[in-house]
Design a protein around this motif. Sequence first.
Motif, PDB file in Angstrom:
ATOM      1  N   LEU A  93       6.456   1.213  14.404  1.00  0.00           N
ATOM      2  CA  LEU A  93       7.307   0.852  15.513  1.00  0.00           C
ATOM      3  C   LEU A  93       8.766   0.653  14.923  1.00  0.00           C
ATOM      4  O   LEU A  93       9.778   0.902  15.947  1.00  0.00           O
ATOM      5  CB  LEU A  93       6.938  -0.513  16.141  1.00  0.00           C
ATOM      6  CG  LEU A  93       5.604  -0.408  16.844  1.00  0.00           C
ATOM      7  CD1 LEU A  93       5.307  -1.935  17.305  1.00  0.00           C
ATOM      8  CD2 LEU A  93       5.649   0.465  17.971  1.00  0.00           C
ATOM      9  N   GLY A  94       8.964   0.285  13.786  1.00  0.00           N
ATOM     10  CA  GLY A  94      10.386   0.232  13.282  1.00  0.00           C
ATOM     11  C   GLY A  94      10.955   1.446  12.568  1.00  0.00           C
ATOM     12  O   GLY A  94      12.064   1.462  12.149  1.00  0.00           O
ATOM     13  N   SER A  95      10.124   2.742  12.822  1.00  0.00           N
ATOM     14  CA  SER A  95      10.340   3.813  11.861  1.00  0.00           C
ATOM     15  C   SER A  95      11.361   4.907  12.891  1.00  0.00           C
ATOM     16  O   SER A  95      10.776   5.190  13.785  1.00  0.00           O
ATOM     17  CB  SER A  95       9.409   4.549  11.074  1.00  0.00           C
ATOM     18  OG  SER A  95       9.635   5.698  10.576  1.00  0.00           O
ATOM     19  N   ASP A  96      12.381   5.316  12.565  1.00  0.00           N
ATOM     20  CA  ASP A  96      13.035   6.229  13.144  1.00  0.00           C
ATOM     21  C   ASP A  96      12.157   7.706  13.190  1.00  0.00           C
ATOM     22  O   ASP A  96      12.592   8.284  13.981  1.00  0.00           O
ATOM     23  CB  ASP A  96      14.482   6.515  12.353  1.00  0.00           C
ATOM     24  CG  ASP A  96      15.422   5.374  12.441  1.00  0.00           C
ATOM     25  OD1 ASP A  96      15.183   4.666  13.510  1.00  0.00           O
ATOM     26  OD2 ASP A  96      16.238   5.400  11.658  1.00  0.00           O
TER      27      ASP A  96
END
Length: 316
Positions: free
Chosen positions: A193-196
């Motif tokens: 969820l936090g990965s570009d």
Amino acid sequence: MNRILVIRGGAIGDFILTLPALKTLRGAHPQAHVEILGYKHIAVLAENRFYAQAVQSIEYGPLSSFFAKDSNLPAELADYFASFDLIISYLHDPDGIFEVNLRRCGVENLAHRPAKVDNSGHAAQQLAAPIQELGLCVQDLAAKVYPSNEDQNIAEEFLRNSARPVVALHVGSGSERKNWPLESWIDLGNHLLGSDDFPGSLVIVSGEADEDRARQLQTVWKSDRVQVARNLPLPQLAAVFERAIFVGHDSGISHLAAAAGAKCVLLFGPTDPAVWAPMNKNVKVLRATSGRLTDLGIVEVEAAVATALCRRASMQ
């Protein structure tokens, strides 16, 4: 053979591991009427979905008489069993009582399940034994399910607002020893969820046995990119998996995902993947050398999921 009955109880994974044998049977008798006597919520995976035309419930009360010696057998069931040209039974019948009672009904052609699955080879190969007794060769041990058009439409509606790609997480199994620590699942979800590089969404797969773990993840991930597939009927869940990357344990749901064609990353601990892992080419198995899932690192799992996502993207 005009009418064939397959008696198959067991859990989800047990049933799906039997599908390669049933596929061979279906191929050898494409015009036959095939019925499955089993747990209906599981056997529905086969009902009018390539393998069988009908499913009957193994939980039907009067069936209990067939497991008692010298019992009075209900006429309706005696006639039912006698109506089949071939019965293939996977029931555990160590004393042969069930077989004797079937013979009393006039059943002549009866093939049996193997002994309990052991470590002598892959489970699907061992479960093919009754089919091979009939002179048929089960060559492809990769199970496949065939969701209906209705199943597909329901899956599309379920994922209508989900950003793609979809990663489905099944964080439970039939045994706590086969579960990756919940904290590791949280780390994996947070990473995605936090990965570009991941613009997609997560689906938490939840049944009755997984409800507590799924609820904890929902508490952590308060995001419109996360939804829960809670108690979806198995054919519809299979159609969801067709559209997803799947991460799970050694469980029946993992076998379902593999059979549906999902790119799978499966985490194994104490059980032997050479016996129990799906044989599908779309499956990547990770196992800690210690056999303890607590020793399986997050970095290795993240890398495997990233590879699965890249491969899926390259195919689209």
